[in-house]
Design a protein around this motif. Structure first.
Motif, short mmCIF file in Angstrom:
data_model
loop_
_atom_site.label_atom_id
_atom_site.label_comp_id
_atom_site.label_asym_id
_atom_site.label_seq_id
_atom_site.Cartn_x
_atom_site.Cartn_y
_atom_site.Cartn_z
N GLY A 31 0.89 -1.24 0.27
CA GLY A 31 -0.07 -0.11 -0.17
C GLY A 31 0.95 1.17 0.00
O GLY A 31 1.93 1.08 0.57
N PHE A 32 0.34 2.44 -0.65
CA PHE A 32 1.09 3.49 -0.60
C PHE A 32 0.32 4.53 -0.27
O PHE A 32 -1.14 4.68 -0.98
CB PHE A 32 1.41 3.68 -2.25
CG PHE A 32 2.67 4.62 -2.60
CD1 PHE A 32 3.68 4.76 -1.72
CD2 PHE A 32 2.44 5.37 -3.80
CE1 PHE A 32 4.62 5.81 -2.05
CE2 PHE A 32 3.61 6.31 -4.29
CZ PHE A 32 4.61 6.46 -3.10
N ILE A 33 0.53 5.22 0.74
CA ILE A 33 -0.38 6.13 1.45
C ILE A 33 0.38 7.66 1.41
O ILE A 33 1.54 7.92 1.77
CB ILE A 33 -0.73 5.64 2.83
CG1 ILE A 33 -1.35 4.36 2.80
CG2 ILE A 33 -1.52 6.67 3.65
CD1 ILE A 33 -1.56 3.54 4.28
N GLY A 34 -0.71 8.64 1.35
CA GLY A 34 -0.22 9.99 1.51
C GLY A 34 -1.38 10.96 1.30
O GLY A 34 -2.47 10.54 0.43
N HIS A 35 -1.26 12.22 1.57
CA HIS A 35 -2.31 13.20 1.22
C HIS A 35 -2.27 13.50 -0.25
O HIS A 35 -1.39 13.01 -0.98
CB HIS A 35 -1.95 14.36 2.31
CG HIS A 35 -0.88 15.23 1.95
ND1 HIS A 35 0.44 14.74 2.00
CD2 HIS A 35 -0.45 16.34 1.00
CE1 HIS A 35 1.13 15.43 1.73
NE2 HIS A 35 0.65 16.61 1.04
N PHE A 186 0.78 -3.23 -6.29
CA PHE A 186 1.26 -1.87 -5.65
C PHE A 186 0.32 -1.00 -6.03
O PHE A 186 -0.03 -0.56 -7.08
CB PHE A 186 2.53 -1.38 -6.42
CG PHE A 186 3.14 -0.28 -5.81
CD1 PHE A 186 3.19 0.23 -4.33
CD2 PHE A 186 3.82 0.68 -6.78
CE1 PHE A 186 3.83 1.14 -3.90
CE2 PHE A 186 4.56 1.88 -6.14
CZ PHE A 186 4.43 2.43 -4.81
N PHE A 187 -0.56 -0.35 -4.76
CA PHE A 187 -1.59 0.43 -4.91
C PHE A 187 -1.69 1.64 -4.12
O PHE A 187 -1.10 1.60 -2.78
CB PHE A 187 -2.81 -0.14 -4.86
CG PHE A 187 -3.21 -0.69 -3.54
CD1 PHE A 187 -4.40 -0.03 -3.09
CD2 PHE A 187 -2.76 -1.54 -3.01
CE1 PHE A 187 -4.95 -0.27 -1.72
CE2 PHE A 187 -3.20 -2.18 -1.66
CZ PHE A 187 -4.37 -1.35 -1.08
N SER A 188 -2.25 2.65 -4.44
CA SER A 188 -2.43 3.95 -3.66
C SER A 188 -4.12 3.91 -3.08
O SER A 188 -4.63 3.33 -3.87
CB SER A 188 -1.99 5.15 -4.26
OG SER A 188 -3.26 5.22 -5.21
N THR A 189 -4.16 4.41 -1.79
CA THR A 189 -5.31 4.32 -1.29
C THR A 189 -5.50 5.66 -0.28
O THR A 189 -4.45 5.85 0.54
CB THR A 189 -5.63 3.28 -1.01
OG1 THR A 189 -7.28 3.29 -0.37
CG2 THR A 189 -4.94 2.62 0.30
N HIS A 190 -6.61 6.28 -0.17
CA HIS A 190 -6.97 7.01 0.92
C HIS A 190 -7.63 6.29 2.03
O HIS A 190 -7.88 6.98 3.08
CB HIS A 190 -7.54 8.22 0.46
CG HIS A 190 -6.84 9.29 -0.14
ND1 HIS A 190 -7.10 9.59 -1.61
CD2 HIS A 190 -5.80 9.88 0.24
CE1 HIS A 190 -6.22 10.63 -1.91
NE2 HIS A 190 -5.36 10.78 -0.84
N VAL A 191 -8.27 4.97 1.66
CA VAL A 191 -9.06 4.43 2.67
C VAL A 191 -7.90 3.42 3.60
O VAL A 191 -7.63 2.39 3.26
CB VAL A 191 -9.98 3.41 1.98
CG1 VAL A 191 -10.82 2.63 2.88
CG2 VAL A 191 -10.61 4.22 0.81
N LEU A 192 -7.60 4.14 4.80
CA LEU A 192 -6.54 3.31 5.57
C LEU A 192 -7.13 2.18 6.24
O LEU A 192 -6.33 1.20 6.71
CB LEU A 192 -6.17 4.50 6.61
CG LEU A 192 -5.59 5.71 6.30
CD1 LEU A 192 -5.10 6.53 7.35
CD2 LEU A 192 -4.68 5.42 5.24
#
Length: 238
Positions: A31-35, A186-192
């Motif tokens: 997971g790739f997390i950030g604002h 490999f994916f980005s998400t805002h849903v923690l």
């Protein structure tokens, strides 16, 4: 599977990604997390060869993206945050178009299209033009197209946006299937909450720089991922 070494990308004077290094092994959901504006999409677009980068190296399955971009692209699939699909095509024509690009044999593509379209309850809509699809239907079509050639690496930018709960559950199951078969996600998400339950490893990025990465337990410790993310964001701003 995927190695990002010292990736740097600027837009004019703005550094979007600053000396970023990440290693994703076969079998991992990362997971790739950030604002918003942290550099996630820039990183993902660099990984899949859509966007050039200023410095660093990216390898997929041991193959350099700079030296053999076509070879790398054959091994991966990319789902952007907004599924821009040719709206003049029907769903089935679009899937066959993607299958043609990746050289998927006719019988194999028919089997895979049926399997995944049935899973997402999209089979009855494949004869319709994409212009008639809702956002969620387009997202499902993009997911099916990404799975057609059985890529070793699947890169996704906010893949759960627009999906109903059932489709989200199916996508999570499909992601796990890929990794059980030796692939990587490999994916980005805002849903923690999704990241916390689904990911083997996670990376947190702030203003283009990596501020923490590792296994889920290493990153969050005894706290929730949400609390850790907010604390790290505050520390980075201080």
């Amino acid at each position: 599977m995927l190695r990002i070494e010292h990736l740097t990308k600027s837009f004019g004077e703005k550094i979007a990604v600053n000396d970023l290094s990440l290693h994703i092994a076969p079998g991992e959901i990362y997971g790739f997390i950030g604002h918003n504006g942290a550099g996630k999409t820039t990183t993902l677009k660099s990984v899949v060869g859509i966007q050039n980068f200023d410095a660093g190296e990216i390898t997929i399955g041991g193959v350099s993206l700079k030296q053999d971009p076509i070879g790398c692209k054959k091994m991966l699939a990319y789902i952007p945050d907004n599924p821009d699909i040719y709206e003049f095509m029907t769903g089935i024509k679009y899937l066959n178009f993607i299958a043609d690009i990746f050289g998927v044999e006719a019988n194999t593509r028919r089997e895979r299209i049926k399997e995944y379209a049935d899973r997402f309850e999209l089979t009855a809509d494949l004869a319709q033009p994409v212009s008639a699809y809702s956002h969620g239907m387009k997202q499902k079509l993009a997911i099916i197209s990404a799975w057609l050639h059985e890529p070793r690496l699947i890169v996704m930018d906010e893949p759960f946006v627009g999906l109903d709960p059932k489709a989200s559950f199916l996508l999570k199951e499909m992601m796990r299937e890929v990794c059980r078969g030796g692939g990587a996600i490999f994916f980005s998400t805002h849903v923690l909450e999704v990241a916390e339950k689904l990911c083997d490893k996670v990376a947190i990025i702030k203003q283009g720089s990596l501020i923490r990465s590792g296994t889920m337990d290493e990153v969050r410790g005894d706290e929730s991922l949400e609390n850790v993310f907010l604390e790290l964001e505050a520390e980075a701003e201080a």
